[in-house]
Design a protein around this motif. Structure first.
Motif, mmCIF file in Angstrom:
data_model
loop_
_atom_site.group_PDB
_atom_site.id
_atom_site.type_symbol
_atom_site.label_atom_id
_atom_site.label_comp_id
_atom_site.label_asym_id
_atom_site.label_seq_id
_atom_site.Cartn_x
_atom_site.Cartn_y
_atom_site.Cartn_z
ATOM 1 N N LYS A 1 -4.957 11.870 -0.401
ATOM 2 C CA LYS A 1 -5.528 10.592 -0.832
ATOM 3 C C LYS A 1 -4.474 9.491 -0.819
ATOM 4 C CE LYS A 1 -9.342 12.251 -3.633
ATOM 5 N NZ LYS A 1 -9.913 12.317 -4.983
ATOM 6 N N ALA A 2 -3.256 9.839 -1.237
ATOM 7 C CA ALA A 2 -2.180 8.843 -1.243
ATOM 8 C C ALA A 2 -1.836 8.413 0.182
ATOM 9 C CB ALA A 2 -0.951 9.401 -1.957
ATOM 10 N N ALA A 3 -1.825 9.362 1.114
ATOM 11 C CA ALA A 3 -1.550 9.017 2.517
ATOM 12 C C ALA A 3 -2.617 8.069 3.049
ATOM 13 C CB ALA A 3 -1.466 10.278 3.372
ATOM 14 N N ARG A 4 -3.888 8.345 2.722
ATOM 15 C CA ARG A 4 -4.965 7.457 3.175
ATOM 16 C C ARG A 4 -4.814 6.068 2.554
ATOM 17 N NH1 ARG A 4 -7.734 12.250 2.810
ATOM 18 N NH2 ARG A 4 -8.591 11.823 0.757
ATOM 19 N N LEU A 5 -4.503 6.013 1.264
ATOM 20 C CA LEU A 5 -4.322 4.727 0.595
ATOM 21 C C LEU A 5 -3.158 3.945 1.214
ATOM 22 C CD1 LEU A 5 -4.845 2.684 -1.684
ATOM 23 C CD2 LEU A 5 -3.280 4.025 -3.090
ATOM 24 N N SER A 6 -2.104 4.653 1.594
ATOM 25 C CA SER A 6 -0.920 3.986 2.139
ATOM 26 C C SER A 6 -1.187 3.318 3.482
ATOM 27 C CB SER A 6 0.228 4.989 2.300
ATOM 28 O OG SER A 6 0.009 5.834 3.421
ATOM 29 N N GLY A 7 -2.188 3.826 4.207
ATOM 30 C CA GLY A 7 -2.462 3.310 5.545
ATOM 31 C C GLY A 7 -1.591 3.953 6.608
ATOM 32 N N ARG B 1 0.815 -1.214 0.000
ATOM 33 C CA ARG B 1 0.000 0.000 0.000
ATOM 34 C C ARG B 1 0.851 1.267 0.000
ATOM 35 N NH1 ARG B 1 -5.536 -0.935 1.193
ATOM 36 N NH2 ARG B 1 -5.733 1.167 2.010
ATOM 37 N N PRO B 2 1.866 1.394 0.879
ATOM 38 C CA PRO B 2 2.692 2.615 0.832
ATOM 39 C C PRO B 2 3.444 2.765 -0.496
ATOM 40 C CG PRO B 2 2.989 1.509 2.937
ATOM 41 C CD PRO B 2 2.210 0.578 2.051
ATOM 42 N N ALA B 3 3.917 1.659 -1.055
ATOM 43 C CA ALA B 3 4.643 1.725 -2.324
ATOM 44 C C ALA B 3 3.722 2.166 -3.458
ATOM 45 C CB ALA B 3 5.264 0.371 -2.646
ATOM 46 N N LEU B 4 2.520 1.603 -3.507
ATOM 47 C CA LEU B 4 1.559 1.973 -4.535
ATOM 48 C C LEU B 4 1.144 3.431 -4.376
ATOM 49 C CD1 LEU B 4 -0.340 1.271 -6.853
ATOM 50 C CD2 LEU B 4 -1.997 0.480 -5.144
ATOM 51 N N ALA B 5 0.867 3.852 -3.150
ATOM 52 C CA ALA B 5 0.456 5.235 -2.903
ATOM 53 C C ALA B 5 1.566 6.207 -3.292
ATOM 54 C CB ALA B 5 0.084 5.407 -1.431
ATOM 55 N N ALA B 6 2.815 5.871 -2.978
ATOM 56 C CA ALA B 6 3.943 6.736 -3.334
ATOM 57 C C ALA B 6 4.067 6.859 -4.847
ATOM 58 C CB ALA B 6 5.233 6.198 -2.727
ATOM 59 N N SER B 7 3.886 5.755 -5.540
ATOM 60 C CA SER B 7 3.980 5.774 -6.994
ATOM 61 C C SER B 7 2.866 6.616 -7.625
ATOM 62 C CB SER B 7 3.915 4.346 -7.522
ATOM 63 O OG SER B 7 3.967 4.328 -8.918
ATOM 64 N N MET C 1 -0.284 11.087 7.914
ATOM 65 C CA MET C 1 0.302 12.038 6.976
ATOM 66 C C MET C 1 1.807 12.220 7.218
ATOM 67 S SD MET C 1 -0.131 13.992 4.343
ATOM 68 C CE MET C 1 -1.869 14.311 4.168
ATOM 69 N N GLY C 2 2.209 12.387 8.458
ATOM 70 C CA GLY C 2 3.620 12.584 8.768
ATOM 71 C C GLY C 2 4.477 11.389 8.358
ATOM 72 N N ALA C 3 3.995 10.200 8.659
ATOM 73 C CA ALA C 3 4.735 8.984 8.303
ATOM 74 C C ALA C 3 4.802 8.822 6.783
ATOM 75 C CB ALA C 3 4.089 7.766 8.949
ATOM 76 N N PHE C 4 3.721 9.185 6.087
ATOM 77 C CA PHE C 4 3.720 9.061 4.634
ATOM 78 C C PHE C 4 4.691 10.061 4.010
ATOM 79 C CE2 PHE C 4 1.839 9.854 0.360
ATOM 80 C CZ PHE C 4 2.113 8.604 -0.175
ATOM 81 N N ILE C 5 4.734 11.275 4.547
ATOM 82 C CA ILE C 5 5.679 12.273 4.034
ATOM 83 C C ILE C 5 7.112 11.794 4.266
ATOM 84 C CG2 ILE C 5 6.576 14.609 4.420
ATOM 85 C CD1 ILE C 5 3.620 15.478 4.804
ATOM 86 N N LYS C 6 7.386 11.209 5.418
ATOM 87 C CA LYS C 6 8.727 10.650 5.672
ATOM 88 C C LYS C 6 9.018 9.519 4.688
ATOM 89 C CE LYS C 6 9.170 11.822 10.524
ATOM 90 N NZ LYS C 6 9.273 11.328 11.890
ATOM 91 N N HIS C 7 8.013 8.690 4.420
ATOM 92 C CA HIS C 7 8.170 7.597 3.457
ATOM 93 C C HIS C 7 8.523 8.160 2.079
ATOM 94 C CE1 HIS C 7 7.479 3.823 1.390
ATOM 95 N NE2 HIS C 7 6.542 4.384 0.662
ATOM 96 N N LEU C 8 7.819 9.215 1.657
ATOM 97 C CA LEU C 8 8.123 9.834 0.369
ATOM 98 C C LEU C 8 9.549 10.385 0.361
ATOM 99 C CD1 LEU C 8 4.795 11.751 -0.370
ATOM 100 C CD2 LEU C 8 5.614 9.641 -1.436
ATOM 101 N N GLY C 9 9.940 11.020 1.461
ATOM 102 C CA GLY C 9 11.295 11.565 1.558
ATOM 103 C C GLY C 9 12.346 10.478 1.453
ATOM 104 N N SER C 10 12.091 9.329 2.078
ATOM 105 C CA SER C 10 13.065 8.231 2.014
ATOM 106 C C SER C 10 13.205 7.693 0.595
ATOM 107 C CB SER C 10 12.672 7.104 2.969
ATOM 108 O OG SER C 10 11.539 6.401 2.485
ATOM 109 N N LEU C 11 12.173 7.897 -0.225
ATOM 110 C CA LEU C 11 12.215 7.463 -1.623
ATOM 111 C C LEU C 11 12.696 8.566 -2.556
ATOM 112 C CD1 LEU C 11 8.825 5.531 -1.767
ATOM 113 C CD2 LEU C 11 11.122 4.586 -1.477
#
Length: 111
Positions: free
Chosen positions: A69-75, A52-58, A78-88
């Motif tokens: 919407k991508a953060a919600r899809l990732s599960g 889910r996080p990989a698909l949402a990031a893509s 918001m903060g964790a998803f932004i960090k995930h995007l930064g790591s990518l």
């Protein structure tokens, strides 16, 4: 989620395989996500949770989904998803055709 590039994968594929036991491994080609390595011993629900996080990031990176919407899809929150995007290496703020005009308007207010 662990991310590696093709060069590092060729050098040490066993490292990527060890990481894949915990979560899907994102394979980058250059600086763009290219493939996903998933360990087959994981249950389908565990795999889906990692995907889910990989698909949402893509989808966010390609402009097909908003950040919220991508953060919600990732599960992730918001903060964790932004960090995930930064790591990518995925930027959350993208310049567009209005950026130069808006920066010019802003500079007039700031001077």
């Amino acid at each position: 989620m662990y991310a590696t590039n093709v060069r590092e994968l060729k050098k040490n594929p066993s490292l990527a395989l060890r990481h894949a036991r915990e979560a899907p491994v994102l394979i980058l080609k250059g600086d763009q996500p290219d493939a996903l390595l998933v360990h087959l011993d994981k249950t389908l629900s565990d795999t889906a949770t990692g995907l889910r996080p990989a698909l949402a990031a893509s989808l966010f990176r390609d402009g097909l989904m908003s950040l919220g919407k991508a953060a919600r899809l990732s599960g992730l929150n918001m903060g964790a998803f932004i960090k995930h995007l930064g790591s990518l290496g995925i930027e959350i703020a993208r310049p567009d055709e209005t950026t130069t005009h808006e920066a010019r308007d802003l500079s007039a207010w700031l001077s």
